[in-house]
Design a protein around this motif. Structure first.
Motif, mmCIF file in Angstrom:
data_model
loop_
_atom_site.group_PDB
_atom_site.id
_atom_site.type_symbol
_atom_site.label_atom_id
_atom_site.label_comp_id
_atom_site.label_asym_id
_atom_site.label_seq_id
_atom_site.Cartn_x
_atom_site.Cartn_y
_atom_site.Cartn_z
ATOM 1 N N TYR A 125 -12.317 2.421 7.505
ATOM 2 C CA TYR A 125 -11.236 2.629 8.462
ATOM 3 C C TYR A 125 -11.285 1.504 9.488
ATOM 4 C CZ TYR A 125 -15.267 4.944 10.609
ATOM 5 O OH TYR A 125 -16.525 5.231 11.069
ATOM 6 N N LYS A 207 -7.937 12.615 3.791
ATOM 7 C CA LYS A 207 -8.377 11.324 3.271
ATOM 8 C C LYS A 207 -8.536 11.304 1.748
ATOM 9 C CE LYS A 207 -13.431 11.744 3.763
ATOM 10 N NZ LYS A 207 -14.635 11.135 4.405
ATOM 11 N N ASN A 209 -6.249 12.331 -0.259
ATOM 12 C CA ASN A 209 -4.953 11.823 -0.725
ATOM 13 C C ASN A 209 -4.491 12.485 -2.021
ATOM 14 O OD1 ASN A 209 -2.741 10.065 -0.408
ATOM 15 N ND2 ASN A 209 -3.688 8.455 -1.642
ATOM 16 N N SER A 279 -8.346 8.466 -3.026
ATOM 17 C CA SER A 279 -8.683 8.530 -1.604
ATOM 18 C C SER A 279 -8.187 7.328 -0.804
ATOM 19 C CB SER A 279 -10.196 8.632 -1.427
ATOM 20 O OG SER A 279 -10.734 9.696 -2.182
ATOM 21 N N THR A 280 -7.755 7.610 0.430
ATOM 22 C CA THR A 280 -7.453 6.542 1.379
ATOM 23 C C THR A 280 -8.715 6.076 2.093
ATOM 24 O OG1 THR A 280 -6.960 8.160 3.112
ATOM 25 C CG2 THR A 280 -5.110 7.371 1.772
ATOM 26 N N GLU A 281 -9.739 6.914 2.091
ATOM 27 C CA GLU A 281 -11.053 6.563 2.642
ATOM 28 C C GLU A 281 -12.109 7.222 1.757
ATOM 29 O OE1 GLU A 281 -13.920 7.885 6.336
ATOM 30 O OE2 GLU A 281 -11.759 7.806 6.703
ATOM 31 N N SER A 301 -8.837 4.809 -6.465
ATOM 32 C CA SER A 301 -8.249 3.886 -5.497
ATOM 33 C C SER A 301 -9.237 2.773 -5.183
ATOM 34 C CB SER A 301 -7.866 4.624 -4.213
ATOM 35 O OG SER A 301 -9.003 4.876 -3.418
ATOM 36 N N ASN A 303 -10.236 1.892 -2.479
ATOM 37 C CA ASN A 303 -11.069 2.243 -1.331
ATOM 38 C C ASN A 303 -12.413 2.829 -1.745
ATOM 39 O OD1 ASN A 303 -8.375 1.959 -0.399
ATOM 40 N ND2 ASN A 303 -8.901 3.002 1.502
ATOM 41 N N GLU A 321 -3.851 1.053 -5.801
ATOM 42 C CA GLU A 321 -3.722 1.189 -4.350
ATOM 43 C C GLU A 321 -3.447 2.657 -4.010
ATOM 44 O OE1 GLU A 321 -2.054 -2.690 -5.866
ATOM 45 O OE2 GLU A 321 -1.666 -0.552 -6.249
ATOM 46 N N PRO A 322 -4.030 3.158 -2.914
ATOM 47 C CA PRO A 322 -3.882 4.588 -2.603
ATOM 48 C C PRO A 322 -2.502 4.990 -2.108
ATOM 49 C CG PRO A 322 -5.143 3.476 -0.890
ATOM 50 C CD PRO A 322 -4.958 2.475 -1.995
ATOM 51 N N SER A 323 -1.570 4.041 -2.029
ATOM 52 C CA SER A 323 -0.185 4.364 -1.672
ATOM 53 C C SER A 323 0.755 4.231 -2.865
ATOM 54 C CB SER A 323 0.297 3.437 -0.547
ATOM 55 O OG SER A 323 0.224 2.074 -0.963
#
Length: 385
Positions: A125, A207, A209, A279-281, A301, A303, A321-323
């Protein structure tokens, strides 16, 4: 192991002992039988996970407190338990806690080799300069670190630990235990391709996701490529995710199993087409080596720390990518539609399982103890705290 003192124990300090902590202590006790291994458990129950605290006949486990006690993280209890066992080395987790900082300083002052275990990465983060500066102080008592991934090792170097005093292998798992509990051959053996499902093993928190995976599954369903998704985990977003699943028209494709113990996780992986971790984190992603143990390709992801050395895109899984729900859906469709592609990747996943096995944890411990012993011989003076 001539750099180790025979019969003086090595102590590992964790908040609570789940199956993965037992894996690591058992592996060291098995591979270095002349050195007693002690697991020091701060709390009888984990504050984050509902797993059952585990023990083993291979090593001694000491539980200091219950969460209900007034001061369960008492540094004096920790120091007393360590000093009474006269160890040659102590490996601490939770370096960010003041209680662990005090205990680590005291242990180091007693002339005991002192290490930290960590899987954090700089890119977890957005970082604050002053907060990072404070962390360098919290790492002062440690002579080295056992890291989970290369990005974790890089972060520890950024915080001041010397490169040659950092070893990898912290978040290793027992491949043999996972395969035994699964009671099935690793993929592509076991369950037929057509009957396999996607799997998520994660807490239901922001997180992780998980909503992205549901949206990717909806893309597959609209393309007439439906596959079931099994979600193992509990958390505050459970109701919200169930509602999203219904809104996306996925009620008949998504199963929320809630939190399940490690045996059920292993059996679920044994019937999986692929693991999804969006996960985004994600400091590491412990379920990634678990999935590879069962020959399950992984969709993770970028991350996730585990992708540094465990995931090879196009070989045993894919990184996204997490998006990017469309990108995840593309990889899900590829594995779901082509049995030959999935079979090749499943074989590669099973072949790569050894990269995350507990043998790496043992090797990391050996490496750190050897590095500190070599330095002590070359510079025979008391450590400056």
């Amino acid at each position: 192991m001539n750099h180790l003192a025979r019969h003086r124990p090595i102590i590992f300090v964790w908040e609570n002992f789940g199956p993965l902590h037992v894996d690591r202590c058992e592996a060291l006790a098995r591979d270095v039988p002349e050195i007693p291994v002690i697991g020091l458990e701060i709390l009888s129950r984990s504050s984050d996970y509902d797993w059952i605290s585990e023990s083993s006949n291979s090593f001694k486990k000491i539980t200091l407190s219950s969460p209900e006690e007034r001061d369960p993280w008492s540094p004096w209890k920790i120091i007393s338990a360590i000093a009474s066992n006269r160890p040659q080395a102590v490996f601490f987790c939770h370096y960010q806690r003041p209680e662990i900082l005090l205990a680590a300083f005291m242990v180091r002052a007693l002339g005991i080799k002192t290490f930290t275990m960590n899987d954090s990465k700089f890119d977890d983060y957005r970082r604050d300069l002053w907060r990072e500066a404070v962390k360098t102080f919290f790492l002062l008592p440690y002579q080295g670190a056992l890291a989970a991934s290369q990005r974790s090792a890089d972060y520890l170097r950024f915080l001041g630990i010397q490169r040659h005093h950092i070893a990898l292998g912290y978040d290793a798992v027992s491949v043999s235990r996972i395969r035994h509990l699964a009671n099935s051959a690793p993929a592509p053996g076991g369950e037929d391709f057509a009957n396999r499902h996607f799997t998520i093993v994660a807490r239901l928190i922001p997180k992780k996701n998980i909503a992205l995976a549901l949206r990717a599954l909806a893309i597959l369903a609209r393309a007439n490529k439906p596959r079931r998704l099994v979600i193992c985990g509990s958390g505050p977003l459970e109701s919200e995710l169930k509602a999203l699943s219904q809104d996306l028209g996925l009620s008949n494709l998504v199963e929320f199993k809630g939190f399940v113990q490690t045996e059920e996780v292993c059996r679920t992986l044994a019937t999986s087409l692929a693991l999804i971790l969006p996960s985004t984190e994600e400091q590491f992603g412990q379920v990634i080596p678990e999935a590879l143990s069962m020959g399950v390709p992984v969709l993770v992801s970028d991350n996730c720390g585990a992708r540094d050395h465990l995931v090879k895109t196009g070989i045993n899984g894919f990184v996204f990518e997490p998006s990017n729900a469309e990108g995840l859906a593309f990889f899900m469709r590829l594995l779901s539609s082509s049995e030959s592609t999935w079979t090749e990747m499943a074989k590669a996943a099973a072949d790569s399982a050894s990269l995350g096995d507990v043998g790496d944890f043992v090797n990391g411990v050996r490496q750190l103890l050897g590095a500190v012993s070599t330095q002590a011989k070359s510079r025979p003076r008391s450590p400056r705290l």
